[in-house]
Every structure is written in C-alpha cells, then in structure tokens.
Scaffold this active site. Sequence first.
Site, PDB file in Angstrom:
ATOM      1  CB  CYS A 157      40.290  35.615  39.390  1.00  0.00           C
ATOM      2  SG  CYS A 157      41.344  37.008  39.178  1.00  0.00           S
TER       3      CYS A 157
HETATM    4  N1  SAJ Z   1      30.478  36.582  43.921  1.00  0.00           N
HETATM    5  C1  SAJ Z   1      29.271  36.053  44.334  1.00  0.00           C
HETATM    6  N2  SAJ Z   1      29.107  35.748  45.648  1.00  0.00           N
HETATM    7  C2  SAJ Z   1      30.110  35.949  46.556  1.00  0.00           C
HETATM    8  C3  SAJ Z   1      31.330  36.476  46.114  1.00  0.00           C
HETATM    9  C4  SAJ Z   1      31.496  36.791  44.800  1.00  0.00           C
HETATM   10  O1  SAJ Z   1      28.356  35.862  43.535  1.00  0.00           O
HETATM   11  O2  SAJ Z   1      29.903  35.667  47.738  1.00  0.00           O
HETATM   12  C5  SAJ Z   1      30.665  36.879  42.505  1.00  0.00           C
HETATM   13  C6  SAJ Z   1      31.012  38.325  42.248  1.00  0.00           C
HETATM   14  O3  SAJ Z   1      29.856  39.098  42.086  1.00  0.00           O
HETATM   15  C7  SAJ Z   1      31.812  38.232  40.956  1.00  0.00           C
HETATM   16  C8  SAJ Z   1      32.507  36.882  41.076  1.00  0.00           C
HETATM   17  O4  SAJ Z   1      31.782  36.136  42.045  1.00  0.00           O
HETATM   18  O5  SAJ Z   1      30.962  38.233  39.848  1.00  0.00           O
HETATM   19  C9  SAJ Z   1      33.948  36.999  41.528  1.00  0.00           C
HETATM   20  O6  SAJ Z   1      33.925  37.824  42.650  1.00  0.00           O
HETATM   21  P1  SAJ Z   1      35.196  37.945  43.662  1.00  0.00           P
HETATM   22  O7  SAJ Z   1      34.707  38.650  44.881  1.00  0.00           O
HETATM   23  O8  SAJ Z   1      35.835  36.646  43.830  1.00  0.00           O
HETATM   24  O9  SAJ Z   1      36.120  38.997  42.927  1.00  0.00           O
HETATM   25  P2  SAJ Z   1      37.279  38.802  41.901  1.00  0.00           P
HETATM   26  O10 SAJ Z   1      36.909  38.006  40.724  1.00  0.00           O
HETATM   27  O11 SAJ Z   1      37.823  40.163  41.686  1.00  0.00           O
HETATM   28  O12 SAJ Z   1      38.304  37.920  42.696  1.00  0.00           O
HETATM   29  C10 SAJ Z   1      39.436  38.504  43.210  1.00  0.00           C
HETATM   30  C11 SAJ Z   1      40.364  37.351  43.429  1.00  0.00           C
HETATM   31  N3  SAJ Z   1      41.682  37.852  43.624  1.00  0.00           N
HETATM   32  C12 SAJ Z   1      42.680  37.202  43.018  1.00  0.00           C
HETATM   33  O13 SAJ Z   1      42.527  36.250  42.294  1.00  0.00           O
HETATM   34  C13 SAJ Z   1      44.021  37.750  43.247  1.00  0.00           C
HETATM   35  C14 SAJ Z   1      39.937  36.543  44.640  1.00  0.00           C
HETATM   36  O14 SAJ Z   1      40.986  35.621  45.003  1.00  0.00           O
HETATM   37  C15 SAJ Z   1      39.661  37.434  45.803  1.00  0.00           C
HETATM   38  O15 SAJ Z   1      39.271  36.640  46.923  1.00  0.00           O
HETATM   39  C16 SAJ Z   1      38.538  38.371  45.431  1.00  0.00           C
HETATM   40  O16 SAJ Z   1      39.079  39.213  44.385  1.00  0.00           O
HETATM   41  C17 SAJ Z   1      38.106  39.226  46.601  1.00  0.00           C
HETATM   42  O17 SAJ Z   1      38.173  38.720  47.730  1.00  0.00           O
HETATM   43  O18 SAJ Z   1      37.640  40.344  46.349  1.00  0.00           O
END
Ligand code: SAJ
Length: 445
Positions: free
Chosen positions: A285
């Site tokens: 995403c």
């Molecule tokens: N990440 C960082 N620092 C952060 C947060 C995330 O480096 O502070 C990295 C993670 O390690 C990962 C990437 O970013 O590699 C994405 O992480 P994510 O927490 O955004 O997880 P995703 O990709 O599973 O995003 C999903 C998304 N959900 C949908 O699109 C429906 C996102 O909108 C959500 O906010 C997120 O999950 C969530 O909150 O867990």
Amino acid sequence: MANTENPAVPLTGVAGELAAKIRNRTARAGVVGLGYVGLPLAVELGHVGFPVTGIDVSQEKVDEINRGSSYIQDVPTEALAPLVQSGKLKATTDFSAVAGLDTINICVPTPLRKTKDPDMSFIVSACEGIAKHLKPGTLVILESTTYPGTTDELVRPLLERPGLRVGHELFLCFSPERVDPGNPKFQTKNIPKVVGGTTPACSQLAVDLYSQALDHVVPVTSTQVAEMVKLLENTFRMINIGLVNELAMMCGRMGIDVWEVIDAAATKPFGFMPFYPGPGLGGHCIPIDPFYLSWKSKQAGIEARFIELAGYVNGQMPHYVVDKTAAALNEHAKPLKGSKVHILGVAYKRDIDDMRESPAIDVAHLLMKAGAVVSYSDPWVPVFRVDSVELRHVDPLEAAAGADAIVVITDHKGVPYREILDKAKLVLDTRNAFKGIQSSKLFRL
Ligand code: SAJ
C-alpha cells in the site's frame, strides 16, 4: 447494524427492488478478487446471511476456498468452513456467475508498473469479465486503491451500455479498502467504510449493503472523493515516514538519538502523531498508493513534490542502512567485503509473513553486492530469495555468535533480542528493537 450519517435516498423501480433484496439479505453478493481484501469481505457478507459467490482467476485459491480452507491470515478457516459447508459461500473462476449476482465488489490488485505508472490491467480484466454477464439491477463497487476518476472514467465505460445505464439499471460506486493485514484490533467488520456513488441512488444502495455487514459506513458525495480519501490516508503515512527517515539521517550526523527525540515529541497530547524511521518502505500500500495520486495530479498539471521527495528519501534508506553497517564494521576494523552479516527480520513489517516490497530485499541485495556474506532469521518467513540466491531462516541465537554484524530490519515480537546481543559481536538496530539498552556493541539508525 451500521450507523449511517446521511438520510436514506428514496429508491424506486429497479433500484427499489435491489434495495429490498439487500435489506432482507437475499441479494446474491459477488466478490471479484479473493485476496486479503476480498476474502474477508466475502466472509462478512456470508456471516450476515447473504449468499456469496467469490470469483478469482486462481483455480488454486478457488479450490482451497471450496474445501473450506483459508489462505488469508485474517480469515480463520473456522470462520470460512461453515459458510462453505452450508452453501452460503462458494468460489469459482467462471465470470458467467456474474449473471446470477445482484451486487459485485471488485477487490483486485492495483500495482505500479516499473515506470511508477498505475497498472490498471487487473481492474480492466475484471470489468471485462463482469461486463460480459452483467444484468440490469446490479450494484458494482470498486474497492481497489486507485487514482481519482478511475470509477467514472475507466470502469463506467467498461460496464455501461443501453439497458445498463448507471443510476438507472446499473449502480456504480467506489469504496476504498482499508484492510490492515495482521491488525489484531481492526478488521473488515469494524473498520469504518467510506463509500461514494456515481449517483445518490448508487451511493444509497452501497450504504445499504455495507450497513448489513459492517459496523460503520461513511457515505461521501462522489466516487472521486472516496478514491481520494484512501490516497490521502496512505500518502499521509508515506510522507511522514519520509520525514522521520530524513530526521534520522540528520540526527545521525549530529549524534542525536532520533528515537529519543520521537518518543519525547510523542508526549505532546495534540497536534503530533509519531512515525518511526526504518530501513525503508515495504508493503503493498504505502510505497505504491501515493504514486497513483502523483501520476493523476501530474495529468492535472500539478507536480506532487512531497510524494516524489518522500519516495526518494524512503528509497535511500536501504543504502543508508548498508552504509551504517559498513561504518559499524569499520569500528571493528572489518571491511564489509567478506564479513558475515546476519539480518534479523525480513518481512515488510512486524509480526506478519508478507515480503512484498520489503526493504530487507534491497538491504540484502546491496550487502551481497558489496561482497558481504548474508544470512537471516525470520520466524515468519522460512525462505528468503535475494537476486538468484535462496536463503533459509536460521536460528538467530545460533547465527549470532558467528556473525560479524547483525542488522535488525524487522522487529518481530518473540525474538530473544537480549540474548542475541549477548552473543553478537555488533548489532545495527534499524527499528529500536533494543529500546533502552545501551551497549558498545549496539549501533542505531
Ligand atoms: N513504516 C515505517 N515507519 C512507520 C510506519 C511504517 O518505517 O512509522 C514502514 C513499515 O515498516 C512498512 C511500511 O512502512 O515497511 C508500511 O507500513 P504500514 O504500517 O503503513 O503498514 P501497511 O503497509 O500494512 O499499511 C496498512 C495500510 N492499510 C491500508 O492501506 C488499508 C495503512 O493505511 C495503515 O495505516 C497501516 O496498514 C497500519 O496502520 O498498520
């Protein structure tokens, strides 16, 4: 039953008949694309009584579902099996099933091409399959994350024809998927569902459908608003992650502990939301959705500079991690070339098995390119392919003593970090997995 903000739109004729079938849950629901979005939705619709037909191009997925077995982490087989056994839920690869459906949710992938342009091929293919068998009186809702305008500019022309006019015999909406794989608190049923229709009647029918199965439905006034909502949500995250990654590089140069800075900033009870630096941006995403927005805004004559810059900064993090690894080894008078570097955690984020766009792939590739001998541990990922090399998970405590450096890329829970540090020569922690622990062996982003 959901609480919907807008008063109901009076539905008559074809729309009224469909609304009645939705409200008494006899409407035959279809879900196209049975992945981490489609299968949970199909199960929720089945749970509240709708007869559900899942359509997917993968015969393997279809067969597994028809055996009552789930391949999606967030859908327990115990939740799926009874629906299949009772005949409430079935799956097929045959789009002719569309002729027997009253509602269709399209949940297919929307990846990026190598050129960072949207790849709409899955949506087009699904719509072409649907269009062949679509009957009057059907509600179609696109859920795949996409650029604003997709539903009305791409999907509508693929489905609409005389006798199947949107707003009259065909009802078309967009509703962004918000599934967060592995999230223990928020799942399909209790994540608020935004939905926008091409016409008020379209929107009302979708609100009625989702309200039968989901806790909270949020109607908006158009498909474009609904498409943009999702892009704002994920662009917000990507840019803020880029900001803290850049802050981490600044703090690294200034000898400031960026983790302590963020934790202290997070004590602000308003106007701040913590994000954390890391080895890069993974997942299906966050690294992808913002480029759907920048692609479309470029067509509107506006450069999405924040997105491009954040994409650049986040893309630099694997290189930054490898540079930090080399610097840490240098403290031990060891060149990167020939050093044994063991990676802890390769999934794209904590406590899941998903490798899509994982920064571990880039870090391992760059380490190997520099001549390091790479191994890894990840209890969620038994096999890790880097370039043409197939690595297998090894026990981290066994690997710790023999490695010249250990690099934490993904901080899964349940890993014996303290014991690993005791055995390790040096550790580079890119996730603050060793929060609060000081050691001359420990290096941080
Ligand atoms: N990440 C960082 N620092 C952060 C947060 C995330 O480096 O502070 C990295 C993670 O390690 C990962 C990437 O970013 O590699 C994405 O992480 P994510 O927490 O955004 O997880 P995703 O990709 O599973 O995003 C999903 C998304 N959900 C949908 O699109 C429906 C996102 O909108 C959500 O906010 C997120 O999950 C969530 O909150 O867990």
